[in-house]
Write a protein that holds these residues in place. Structure first.
Motif, mmCIF file in Angstrom:
data_model
loop_
_atom_site.group_PDB
_atom_site.id
_atom_site.type_symbol
_atom_site.label_atom_id
_atom_site.label_comp_id
_atom_site.label_asym_id
_atom_site.label_seq_id
_atom_site.Cartn_x
_atom_site.Cartn_y
_atom_site.Cartn_z
ATOM 1 N N LEU A 107 119.840 -10.065 57.018
ATOM 2 C CA LEU A 107 118.599 -10.290 57.445
ATOM 3 C C LEU A 107 117.541 -10.746 56.512
ATOM 4 N N LYS A 108 117.472 -9.916 55.379
ATOM 5 C CA LYS A 108 116.146 -10.009 54.353
ATOM 6 C C LYS A 108 116.744 -11.071 53.155
ATOM 7 N N GLN A 109 118.236 -11.532 53.121
ATOM 8 C CA GLN A 109 118.516 -12.232 52.104
ATOM 9 C C GLN A 109 117.638 -13.565 51.869
ATOM 10 N N SER A 110 117.139 -14.245 52.703
ATOM 11 C CA SER A 110 116.613 -15.582 52.686
ATOM 12 C C SER A 110 115.229 -15.288 51.941
ATOM 13 N N GLN A 111 114.646 -13.902 51.995
ATOM 14 C CA GLN A 111 113.324 -13.881 51.415
ATOM 15 C C GLN A 111 113.424 -13.084 50.155
ATOM 16 N N GLN A 112 114.564 -12.432 49.910
ATOM 17 C CA GLN A 112 114.799 -11.330 48.915
ATOM 18 C C GLN A 112 114.209 -11.790 47.383
ATOM 19 N N LEU A 113 114.416 -13.038 47.136
ATOM 20 C CA LEU A 113 113.978 -13.624 45.656
ATOM 21 C C LEU A 113 112.394 -14.008 45.831
ATOM 22 N N LEU A 114 112.124 -14.386 47.111
ATOM 23 C CA LEU A 114 110.648 -14.874 47.064
ATOM 24 C C LEU A 114 109.774 -13.510 46.957
ATOM 25 N N VAL A 115 110.208 -12.535 47.630
ATOM 26 C CA VAL A 115 109.558 -11.263 47.701
ATOM 27 C C VAL A 115 109.224 -10.564 46.455
ATOM 28 N N ALA A 116 110.362 -10.773 45.584
ATOM 29 C CA ALA A 116 110.416 -10.246 44.101
ATOM 30 C C ALA A 116 109.638 -10.912 43.278
ATOM 31 N N GLU A 117 109.342 -12.156 43.595
ATOM 32 C CA GLU A 117 108.574 -13.089 42.897
ATOM 33 C C GLU A 117 107.096 -12.869 43.163
ATOM 34 N N ARG A 118 106.899 -12.918 44.586
ATOM 35 C CA ARG A 118 105.376 -12.583 44.807
ATOM 36 C C ARG A 118 104.858 -11.093 44.559
ATOM 37 N N LEU A 119 106.002 -10.041 44.673
ATOM 38 C CA LEU A 119 105.421 -8.711 44.110
ATOM 39 C C LEU A 119 105.025 -8.894 42.515
ATOM 40 N N SER A 120 105.538 -9.544 41.794
ATOM 41 C CA SER A 120 105.191 -9.805 40.509
ATOM 42 C C SER A 120 103.901 -10.524 40.239
ATOM 43 N N LEU A 121 103.697 -11.462 40.988
ATOM 44 C CA LEU A 121 102.718 -12.244 40.968
ATOM 45 C C LEU A 121 101.267 -11.511 41.305
ATOM 46 N N GLU A 122 101.498 -10.828 42.647
ATOM 47 C CA GLU A 122 100.286 -10.357 43.079
ATOM 48 C C GLU A 122 100.013 -9.123 42.302
ATOM 49 N N ALA A 123 101.102 -8.368 41.838
ATOM 50 C CA ALA A 123 100.625 -7.309 40.601
ATOM 51 C C ALA A 123 99.827 -7.973 39.731
ATOM 52 N N ASP A 124 100.258 -8.902 38.944
ATOM 53 C CA ASP A 124 99.534 -9.628 37.936
ATOM 54 C C ASP A 124 98.083 -9.877 38.148
ATOM 55 N N HIS A 125 97.910 -10.411 39.278
ATOM 56 C CA HIS A 125 96.454 -10.765 40.013
ATOM 57 C C HIS A 125 95.800 -9.422 40.103
ATOM 58 N N PHE A 126 96.466 -8.560 40.749
ATOM 59 C CA PHE A 126 95.603 -7.250 41.103
ATOM 60 C C PHE A 126 95.209 -6.560 40.184
ATOM 61 N N ASN A 127 96.139 -6.488 38.891
ATOM 62 C CA ASN A 127 95.532 -5.825 37.732
ATOM 63 C C ASN A 127 94.408 -6.448 37.164
ATOM 64 N N LYS A 128 94.200 -7.828 37.108
ATOM 65 C CA LYS A 128 93.149 -8.437 36.601
ATOM 66 C C LYS A 128 91.881 -8.193 37.480
ATOM 67 N N ARG A 129 92.218 -8.264 38.905
ATOM 68 C CA ARG A 129 90.961 -7.965 39.643
ATOM 69 C C ARG A 129 90.624 -6.618 39.584
ATOM 70 N N LEU A 130 91.243 -5.387 39.115
ATOM 71 C CA LEU A 130 90.678 -4.233 39.096
ATOM 72 C C LEU A 130 89.648 -4.137 37.998
ATOM 73 N N THR A 131 89.384 -4.927 37.091
ATOM 74 C CA THR A 131 88.708 -4.983 36.033
ATOM 75 C C THR A 131 87.447 -5.904 36.318
ATOM 76 N N SER A 132 87.347 -6.688 37.273
ATOM 77 C CA SER A 132 86.339 -7.612 37.706
ATOM 78 C C SER A 132 85.039 -6.959 38.137
ATOM 79 N N PRO A 133 84.126 -7.845 38.039
ATOM 80 C CA PRO A 133 82.727 -7.317 38.187
ATOM 81 C C PRO A 133 82.781 -6.999 39.928
ATOM 82 N N GLU A 134 83.314 -7.739 40.562
ATOM 83 C CA GLU A 134 83.343 -7.548 41.933
ATOM 84 C C GLU A 134 83.931 -6.428 42.401
#
Length: 261
Positions: free
Chosen positions: A214-241
């Motif tokens: 059931l999850k196989q078609s999105q498994q690789l995409l999920v792993a890639e998105r987790l990493s991409l979001e985490a990178d942006h999230f960490n940068k946003r934590l130090t943003s003035p906003e």
């Protein structure tokens, strides 16, 4: 539920091959701390390899699921890499091979909502209030929610939830596909646990294989998105906003983003 193993903020019990995991910090609306993420990762990892566990049943206290990150603890222990406790938990959550059922009512904020996207079955009490306040805090989505929520609910609904941070009530969550069913607040945990017991009686190997398929078609995409979001999230934590958003939160005033591009 028997054989309860007490801990400070998370309680576990194993009965009938169902591992029940309860977020239990009611004085803080079960807000998640650095240490709680570490505990959850350990619990999930051990459940993965324990043959006595066929189903993991995740819930909160009777009237609330989780208010999301404990902001004081979060700012004192901000995630700095994929090895941070919150991202380690998200990784094992996304890869967990056994059936995962969530039962929730009251507040389900931030990760309290995005983790539903990784569950196999979700049951809510009528008072459930889901919210993704990432943009409101000057941050961005996490838990691959920028991928999974539009796929589940559609782009417009996902934009409503993520860009505006609007509350999603239990009825909406069911209509959007975020929940399987909504029950009365005094019965949602028991009704969801009944489903866990039924699932535990199914042939375990078939269940695990079917979940994988059931999850196989999105498994690789999920792993890639987790990493991409985490990178942006960490940068946003130090943003003035983000600084303005968190300052406003602790000062109990509306945030003012008018001076930021």
């Amino acid at each position: 539920m028997t054989d309860q193993l007490p801990s400070d903020d998370i309680k576990t019990s194993l009965a009938n091959q169902v591992l029940s995991v309860q977020l239990n910090r009611p004085e803080k609306k079960n807000a998640l701390t650095h240490d709680m993420y570490t505990q959850l990762t350990t619990i999930f990892r051990e459940a993965e390899t324990n043959p006595d566990v066929r189903v993991l049943f995740l819930t909160g206290t009777k009237d609330t699921f989780t208010a999301g990150n404990d902001l004081s603890d979060f700012l004192n222990n901000p995630p700095k890499s994929l090895d941070s406790p919150v991202f380690k938990f998200l990784e094992i959550l996304s890869k967990f091979s056994k059936p995962l059922i969530a039962a929730a009512t009251g507040s389900a904020i931030g990760l309290g909502t995005t983790l539903f996207l990784h569950c196999d079955l979700v049951y809510l009490g009528k008072s459930a209030k889901l919210k993704l306040p990432f943009v409101n805090l000057g941050l961005c989505p996490e838990a691959a929610s920028s991928l999974l929520l539009p796929a589940l609910a559609g782009h417009q609904r996902a934009s409503q939830a993520i860009l505006l941070g609007e509350l999603i009530n239990a009825e909406q969550a069911e209509n959007w596909g975020l929940a399987n069913a909504v029950f009365d607040d005094d019965a949602y945990q028991e009704r969801a646990y009944e489903k866990a017991l039924l699932l535990a009686k199914q042939p375990a190997a078939s269940v695990r294989l079917s979940k994988q398929l059931l999850k196989q078609s999105q498994q690789l995409l999920v792993a890639e998105r987790l990493s991409l979001e985490a990178d942006h999230f960490n940068k946003r934590l130090t943003s003035p906003e983000a600084k303005e958003a968190f300052t406003a939160f602790f000062e109990k005033r509306p945030a003012d983003f008018s001076s930021f591009d």
